[in-house]
Design an enzyme around this catalytic site. Structure first.
Site, short mmCIF file in Angstrom:
data_model
loop_
_atom_site.label_atom_id
_atom_site.label_comp_id
_atom_site.label_asym_id
_atom_site.label_seq_id
_atom_site.Cartn_x
_atom_site.Cartn_y
_atom_site.Cartn_z
N ASP A 214 0.97 -1.26 -0.02
CA ASP A 214 0.08 -0.04 -0.08
C ASP A 214 0.85 1.16 0.01
OD1 ASP A 214 0.41 0.98 2.87
OD2 ASP A 214 0.07 -1.14 3.00
N ASP A 216 0.90 3.61 2.34
CA ASP A 216 0.54 4.17 3.65
C ASP A 216 -0.29 5.33 3.46
OD1 ASP A 216 1.70 3.77 6.22
OD2 ASP A 216 2.55 5.68 6.37
#
Length: 297
Positions: A214, A216
């Protein structure tokens, strides 16, 4: 130390329980090891792939029941030392702090920043002081070998980057995420720093294969995607590449060390050997007897 068939186990792999589900991997045994630093996360899964013996350890336990700060990092690394392992590969899920490392990208980091506060980061203390060199926290030789094995598998691979390690278990706030970006952080995770540092103290080569799951929460348009569901889904998507990389990597890991990882305790221990308490000396004998030339008990 060798396994039941007498063949040495020189490579260890720390990762999720699915990592050792590699085509062609032959399970030989599961070995439980109690250490002077407590119990490792799980039994070590010992097997063979292409004639190479390897020991796998599920970092969080095979049921993923340990939080990042509940992991006994010292016991995990010490257990590999007991097995005779000289190289450890840490497979880890990370968030990205930079656009250039999108989800599903693989990164071999070369630097670390420690933001943990609740962990035991050293084997030393209790009457013995040691200060290892740690400017380059990952083994450069092993990191290169991982990269060379990864490039035929996927173009989504980068070598180099700074990984920030946090306590967790919560993901970062947006303010923290942006702060780490300002510091020059490229990746963020919850486990790598302690593994790398303790492996260096144990004079074991250590390198990481980081799987980006991802962005973040700094990237606001993607912040809602930083969930366990997304992380686990992208981990599973990356696991096939990780398995293929390990298949090509294991036969290439050199037993001849041109790095200095296996000499990291030379000159690092400041305590007079005669002053080290017997209990501490016995606890650390496996790690330091070659450095101090201590007699075997």
């Amino acid at each position: 130390m060798s396994n039941i068939t007498g063949k040495p186990i020189e490579t260890g792999i720390i990762g999720g329980s699915g990592i050792y589900a590699i085509d062609g991997f032959q399970l030989l045994e599961e070995k439980s090891i109690s250490t002077s630093f407590g119990e490792p996360s799980d039994s070590y899964i010992i097997g063979e792939l292409g004639g190479i013996r390897v020991a796998f350890l599920p970092r969080h336990g095979r049921n993923h029941h340990l939080l990042p700060s509940e992991i006994n990092y010292r016991a995990n690394i010490y257990g590999f030392k007991v097995l005779g392992v000289t190289s450890i590969i840490g497979i880890t899920a990370v968030g990205s702090l930079q656009d250039e490392f999108p989800p599903l990208h693989l990164v071999i980091p070369d630097q670390l920043i420690d933001r943990t506060v609740s962990r035991k980061p050293t084997f030393f203390g209790q009457g013995i002081a040691a200060h290892i060199p740690f400017a380059e926290p990952f083994c450069p030789l092993l990191s290169k070998q991982i990269y060379d094995a990864a490039t035929p598998v996927t173009p989504e691979i980068s070598k180099g980057g700074t990984l920030v390690t946090i306590d967790g278990p919560a993901f970062s706030t947006r303010a923290e995420s942006n702060l780490y970006r300002q510091w020059g952080g490229d990746l963020i995770g919850m486990t790598t720093y302690q593994e790398a540092k303790l492996a260096r103290e144990a004079e074991i080569c250590y390198a990481a294969l980081a799987m980006v799951t991802d962005y973040d929460c700094w990237k606001e348009e993607s912040a809602d995607e930083v969930t366990v569901t997304t992380v686990v889904s992208n981990m599973h998507k990356n696991s096939a590449n990780a398995q293929a990389i390990l298949t090509g990597l294991l036969p290439q890991i050199s037993t001849v060390k041109t790095c200095h990882c296996n000499k990291s305790l030379q000159g690092a221990i400041m305590t007079n050997p005669e002053s080290i308490p017997d209990e501490t000396l016995e606890k650390l004998r496996l790690l330091i007897e070659g450095t101090l030339n201590t007699p075997k008990g």
